[in-house]
Design a protein around this motif. Structure first.
Motif, PDB file in Angstrom:
ATOM      1  N   TYR A   8       0.784  -0.926   0.025  1.00 18.16           N
ATOM      2  CA  TYR A   8       0.122  -0.025  -0.031  1.00 18.16           C
ATOM      3  C   TYR A   8       1.034   1.348   0.100  1.00 18.16           C
ATOM      4  O   TYR A   8       2.245   1.015   0.042  1.00 18.16           O
ATOM      5  N   GLN A  15      -7.079   4.592  -2.441  1.00 19.41           N
ATOM      6  CA  GLN A  15      -6.907   3.046  -2.002  1.00 19.41           C
ATOM      7  C   GLN A  15      -8.223   2.704  -1.578  1.00 19.41           C
ATOM      8  O   GLN A  15      -8.648   1.674  -1.558  1.00 19.41           O
ATOM      9  N   LYS A  70      -3.471  -0.157  -8.850  1.00 21.20           N
ATOM     10  CA  LYS A  70      -4.119   1.050  -8.342  1.00 21.20           C
ATOM     11  C   LYS A  70      -5.046   1.914  -9.178  1.00 21.20           C
ATOM     12  O   LYS A  70      -4.138   2.541 -10.328  1.00 21.20           O
TER      13      LYS A  70
END
Length: 326
Positions: free
Chosen positions: A39, A131, A182
């Protein structure tokens, strides 16, 4: 610059040099993305080598000020003010002031108040996280697949994971459990009026939209990248090649030359050379030459070679897409 990025990904020493380059370019109010394993962590640069960020340590969440290098650790860092193209950024001193005003805050929610939400709130007064949006989309997709196929466990998994992520700090690593894709989702508001044109999260009447696009057309110089935000949260991209013409990659896979006004439609065009701050910029004549060299070619892949990949390849020598980054 692209080669430096690749080297930095593979070699610790090169990574340090790359981060030093990012550090030297930082300005107060810039948003910093720290690329962790699964992440990204986000922070606001506030000057003098310091950042303010929302962080979880030993189960406790707090907004605090830390040194850039302490937060970076062994990870790569990039300046990523990715909403600048669609949302007006506040002045640097105000961004810093907003960040400092929240120091000590202990509120946290992975899906609505994570580090990226905080950083975007400081710079744009918008709480938004790509995210979190991606995670929500994945969970909804799992639940929808379960309902469509009549498999109750899938529905339970999708809804259950979403509940966990909204109620706990668990799930950061789950963000990309289905790969490292992403997706960039643009901030926008909805409207039922068909007589309005879409702009940075708002709606604009046709006359104002026309004036905006006329200004963009006037300001364009050969080699500029043009972004045309479309309805539905994505953008079409093209390379300006002079005399009112653009070259772009269409969804059917064909690279084609068209007039600016035929491409803009009811979108609000903008000049967006967003990679110039971190990538090499080719000479204008070379950018146009590269775009022309692809005319008539038939190749398209939403994930690896879309219109934005084509445009950035022409200008910066590297195929990059904010909308779909692998």
């Amino acid at each position: 610059m692209a080669l430096d990025y690749v080297r930095a990904m593979l070699r610790p020493n090169a990574r340090r040099r790359y981060n030093e380059g990012v550090f030297d370019r930082c300005k107060e109010g810039d948003l910093l993305e720290f690329h962790r394993r699964l992440y990204s962590h986000w922070a606001v640069y506030v000057g003098d080598g310091m950042v303010i960020h929302r962080i979880e340590v030993n189960g406790r969440v707090k907004i605090r000020e830390d040194r850039f290098w302490d937060v970076a650790g062994n990870d790569m860092v990039s300046i990523n003010n990715y909403l600048d193209s669609i949302k007006a950024a506040k002045p640097g001193h105000e961004i810093v002031q907003r960040a400092r005003s929240r120091q000590g805050d202990t509120c946290y929610n992975l899906m609505s108040k994570n580090c990226e939400h905080f950083a975007n709130w400081c710079r744009y007064d918008v709480t938004f996280s790509r995210q979190a949006t991606l995670a929500t989309t994945v969970n909804a997709g799992i639940a929808a697949a379960g309902m469509a196929t009549g498999i109750p466990p899938l529905v339970a998994i999708g809804l259950g994971v979403q509940w966990l992520m909204t109620k706990t700090s668990w799930g950061v690593s789950y963000m990309y459990a289905y790969g490292t894709v992403k997706m960039s989702f643009f901030v926008s508001s909805s409207s039922s009026s068909s007589s309005m044109s879409r702009t940075s999260g708002n709606w604009m009447n046709p006359s104002d939209a026309r004036r905006n696009n006329e200004d963009v057309a006037f300001q364009c110089t050969e080699g500029d990248l043009l972004q045309f935000p479309r309805e539905g949260g994505f953008s079409h991209w093209a390379v300006y090649v002079g005399r009112g013409w653009v070259i772009h990659l269409l969804d059917d896979g064909k690279v084609q030359k068209d007039r600016f006004w035929d491409v803009v439609g009811d979108s609000l065009a903008k000049i967006n050379n967003y990679l110039d701050g971190e990538m090499n910029v080719l000479p204008r004549e070379e950018i146009v030459k590269r775009a022309r060299s692809k005319l008539g070619e038939m190749e398209y892949n939403l994930v690896s070679y879309n219109c934005e990949h084509f445009a950035t390849w022409c200008r910066n020598g590297v195929a990059r897409s904010q909308q779909v980054c692998i």
